[in-house]
Motif scaffolding. Structure first.
Motif, PDB file in Angstrom:
ATOM      1  N   MET A   1       0.196 -16.971 -27.694  1.00 24.26           N
ATOM      2  CA  MET A   1      -0.522 -15.733 -27.407  1.00 24.26           C
ATOM      3  C   MET A   1      -0.017 -15.104 -26.117  1.00 24.26           C
ATOM      4  N   SER A   2       0.322 -15.936 -25.129  1.00 27.29           N
ATOM      5  CA  SER A   2       0.866 -15.423 -23.872  1.00 27.29           C
ATOM      6  C   SER A   2       2.211 -14.730 -24.106  1.00 27.29           C
ATOM      7  N   ASP A   3       3.058 -15.319 -24.954  1.00 28.39           N
ATOM      8  CA  ASP A   3       4.349 -14.704 -25.274  1.00 28.39           C
ATOM      9  C   ASP A   3       4.148 -13.349 -25.940  1.00 28.39           C
ATOM     10  N   LEU A   4       3.225 -13.275 -26.863  1.00 27.77           N
ATOM     11  CA  LEU A   4       2.970 -12.013 -27.558  1.00 27.77           C
ATOM     12  C   LEU A   4       2.421 -10.957 -26.603  1.00 27.77           C
ATOM     13  N   GLN A   5       1.536 -11.378 -25.703  1.00 31.79           N
ATOM     14  CA  GLN A   5       1.000 -10.429 -24.727  1.00 31.79           C
ATOM     15  C   GLN A   5       2.096  -9.923 -23.796  1.00 31.79           C
ATOM     16  N   GLY A   6       3.021 -10.830 -23.412  1.00 27.29           N
ATOM     17  CA  GLY A   6       4.139 -10.420 -22.566  1.00 27.29           C
ATOM     18  C   GLY A   6       5.046  -9.433 -23.278  1.00 27.29           C
ATOM     19  N   ARG A   7       5.327  -9.672 -24.549  1.00 22.59           N
ATOM     20  CA  ARG A   7       6.156  -8.745 -25.321  1.00 22.59           C
ATOM     21  C   ARG A   7       5.473  -7.386 -25.464  1.00 22.59           C
ATOM     22  N   LEU A   8       4.163  -7.419 -25.726  1.00 18.06           N
ATOM     23  CA  LEU A   8       3.438  -6.174 -25.948  1.00 18.06           C
ATOM     24  C   LEU A   8       3.352  -5.355 -24.660  1.00 18.06           C
ATOM     25  N   SER A   9       3.119  -6.025 -23.531  1.00 22.71           N
ATOM     26  CA  SER A   9       3.004  -5.298 -22.265  1.00 22.71           C
ATOM     27  C   SER A   9       4.357  -4.792 -21.782  1.00 22.71           C
ATOM     28  N   GLY A  10       5.433  -5.563 -22.025  1.00 23.81           N
ATOM     29  CA  GLY A  10       6.762  -5.150 -21.588  1.00 23.81           C
ATOM     30  C   GLY A  10       7.512  -4.319 -22.604  1.00 23.81           C
ATOM     31  N   GLY A  11       7.081  -4.376 -23.853  1.00 28.14           N
ATOM     32  CA  GLY A  11       7.735  -3.609 -24.901  1.00 28.14           C
ATOM     33  C   GLY A  11       9.073  -4.180 -25.338  1.00 28.14           C
ATOM     34  N   LYS A  12       9.391  -5.402 -24.889  1.00 29.45           N
ATOM     35  CA  LYS A  12      10.682  -5.998 -25.189  1.00 29.45           C
ATOM     36  C   LYS A  12      10.511  -7.256 -26.033  1.00 29.45           C
ATOM     37  N   LEU A  13      11.369  -7.377 -27.032  1.00 26.09           N
ATOM     38  CA  LEU A  13      11.375  -8.564 -27.884  1.00 26.09           C
ATOM     39  C   LEU A  13      12.089  -9.716 -27.189  1.00 26.09           C
ATOM     40  N   ILE A  14      13.118  -9.349 -26.391  1.00 25.19           N
ATOM     41  CA  ILE A  14      13.881 -10.361 -25.656  1.00 25.19           C
ATOM     42  C   ILE A  14      13.575 -10.188 -24.177  1.00 25.19           C
ATOM     43  N   THR A  15      12.851 -11.146 -23.619  1.00 29.59           N
ATOM     44  CA  THR A  15      12.530 -11.095 -22.192  1.00 29.59           C
ATOM     45  C   THR A  15      13.424 -12.012 -21.379  1.00 29.59           C
ATOM     46  N   LYS A  16      14.075 -12.954 -22.043  1.00 26.45           N
ATOM     47  CA  LYS A  16      15.034 -13.848 -21.391  1.00 26.45           C
ATOM     48  C   LYS A  16      16.036 -14.290 -22.450  1.00 26.45           C
ATOM     49  N   PRO A  17      17.263 -14.652 -22.048  1.00 23.41           N
ATOM     50  CA  PRO A  17      18.314 -14.983 -23.022  1.00 23.41           C
ATOM     51  C   PRO A  17      17.915 -16.053 -24.033  1.00 23.41           C
ATOM     52  N   SER A  18      17.089 -17.003 -23.608  1.00 21.63           N
ATOM     53  CA  SER A  18      16.717 -18.081 -24.527  1.00 21.63           C
ATOM     54  C   SER A  18      15.828 -17.602 -25.668  1.00 21.63           C
ATOM     55  N   ASP A  19      15.228 -16.413 -25.516  1.00 24.80           N
ATOM     56  CA  ASP A  19      14.406 -15.881 -26.608  1.00 24.80           C
ATOM     57  C   ASP A  19      15.249 -15.643 -27.856  1.00 24.80           C
ATOM     58  N   ASP A  20      16.471 -15.166 -27.680  1.00 29.35           N
ATOM     59  CA  ASP A  20      17.368 -14.889 -28.802  1.00 29.35           C
ATOM     60  C   ASP A  20      18.800 -14.841 -28.263  1.00 29.35           C
ATOM     61  N   PRO A  21      19.488 -15.986 -28.178  1.00 30.66           N
ATOM     62  CA  PRO A  21      20.849 -16.002 -27.619  1.00 30.66           C
ATOM     63  C   PRO A  21      21.814 -15.070 -28.342  1.00 30.66           C
ATOM     64  N   GLY A  22      21.755 -15.065 -29.666  1.00 29.89           N
ATOM     65  CA  GLY A  22      22.641 -14.189 -30.434  1.00 29.89           C
ATOM     66  C   GLY A  22      22.345 -12.725 -30.180  1.00 29.89           C
TER      67      GLY A  22
END
Length: 300
Positions: free
Chosen positions: A25-46
């Motif tokens: 839930m914290s990850d989803l809240q961070g994505r929603l507040s920042g508007g970004k799907l990738i907040t750090k490289p480990s979220d999606d290296p490709g």
């Protein structure tokens, strides 16, 4: 074999699952507040690697756009100066034709000479036109003016100002002032020199009562040189405009591709967060039941 399940085991497992739900839930809240799907490289290296490549291409396209805008500014300034100079030269030719009439009085010839000298001064000013502090008719020279008071061209010989429009192509954005206006005083013997010197010569011949009809052909030659350069400037200007339109579209496409990789789907993320909140509330309820028994409960 039946595994032994203790109260402590259940509690640890329940708390671990609760923490996992809270982390999601914290990850989803961070994505929603920042508007970004990738907040750090480990979220999606490709996706991160693709986004970096797209951003590099976007920066290159933006640099080309800046080069093109600057080049259009240069060529627009050159075009304006050449158009004004041509208008002045046409007026000077008309006056020369008028002054070639041998029946004119000395006073009338002097009046024409004065106007021609005014045209010469105006053309010299146009020849020294600058853009962002750089003379547009002096190449890479930093002298500030293309022509000195003696009509000597101050440009760096053989130099040109280029603007890169792709990895392997450039466009010239200045004009060689000596090719447009000539240079130096007018030499009556060799019929060479700058258009400014030619106009001075016409004015001097008018005052001296000398024939000036031969100068009409010299003015025509200089006019043809100006028209040729003006056509070349128009061609380069059109090329830059075409590149400008293309690079703006490229930048928009690249921004869209980066956004598709990095930015969240707002509606989807909100639905996912609401679902996770429901799951977290259910986990809290289950945890409350698991952690409810105490020593007093067992003593009863």
């Amino acid at each position: 074999m039946i595994s032994r399940v203790t109260q402590q085991t259940v509690q640890k497992s329940t708390l671990a699952n609760l923490q996992l739900n809270l982390s999601r839930m914290s990850d989803l809240q961070g994505r929603l507040s920042g508007g970004k799907l990738i907040t750090k490289p480990s979220d999606d290296p490709g996706g991160t690697a693709s986004a970096l490549q797209l951003r590099a291409s976007q920066r290159a396209a933006e640099q080309v756009a800046r080069n093109v805008d600057n080049g259009i500014g240069w060529l627009g300034t050159v075009d304006s100066a050449l158009q004004t100079s041509l208008d002045s030269l046409r007026r000077a030719r008309d006056l020369t034709v008028q002054g070639a009439n041998g029946s004119m009085s000395a006073q009338a010839r002097d009046a024409i000479a004065v106007e021609i000298e005014g045209i010469r001064s105006a053309m010299l000013s146009e020849a020294n036109t600058s853009f962002l502090g750089r003379s547009v008719f002096a190449g890479t020279s930093n002298t500030g003016v293309a022509f000195a008071p003696d009509y000597t061209h101050q440009g760096a010989p053989g130099s040109s100002v280029e603007r890169r429009i792709s990895s392997d192509a450039t466009v010239r954005v200045d004009v060689d002032g000596s090719a447009v206006y000539g240079q130096g005083p007018w030499d009556p013997v060799t019929a060479t020199g700058s258009v400014f010197g030619l106009l001075d010569q016409i004015a001097a011949d008018l005052r001296a009562g000398l024939p000036i009809s031969d100068h009409i052909a010299h003015l025509d030659t200089r006019r043809d040189s100006m028209l040729g350069e003006l056509g070349a400037v128009g061609s380069r200007y059109g090329r830059l405009e075409t590149v400008q339109q293309g690079v703006q579209k490229t930048i928009m496409d690249l921004k869209g591709q980066v956004s598709a990789i990095e930015d969240i789907d707002l509606a989807e993320t909100m639905v996912e967060l609401q679902s996770q909140e429901v799951a977290y509330q259910a986990a809290l309820g289950a945890t409350a039941r698991v952690l409810q028994p105490s020593l007093l409960d067992f003593l009863r």
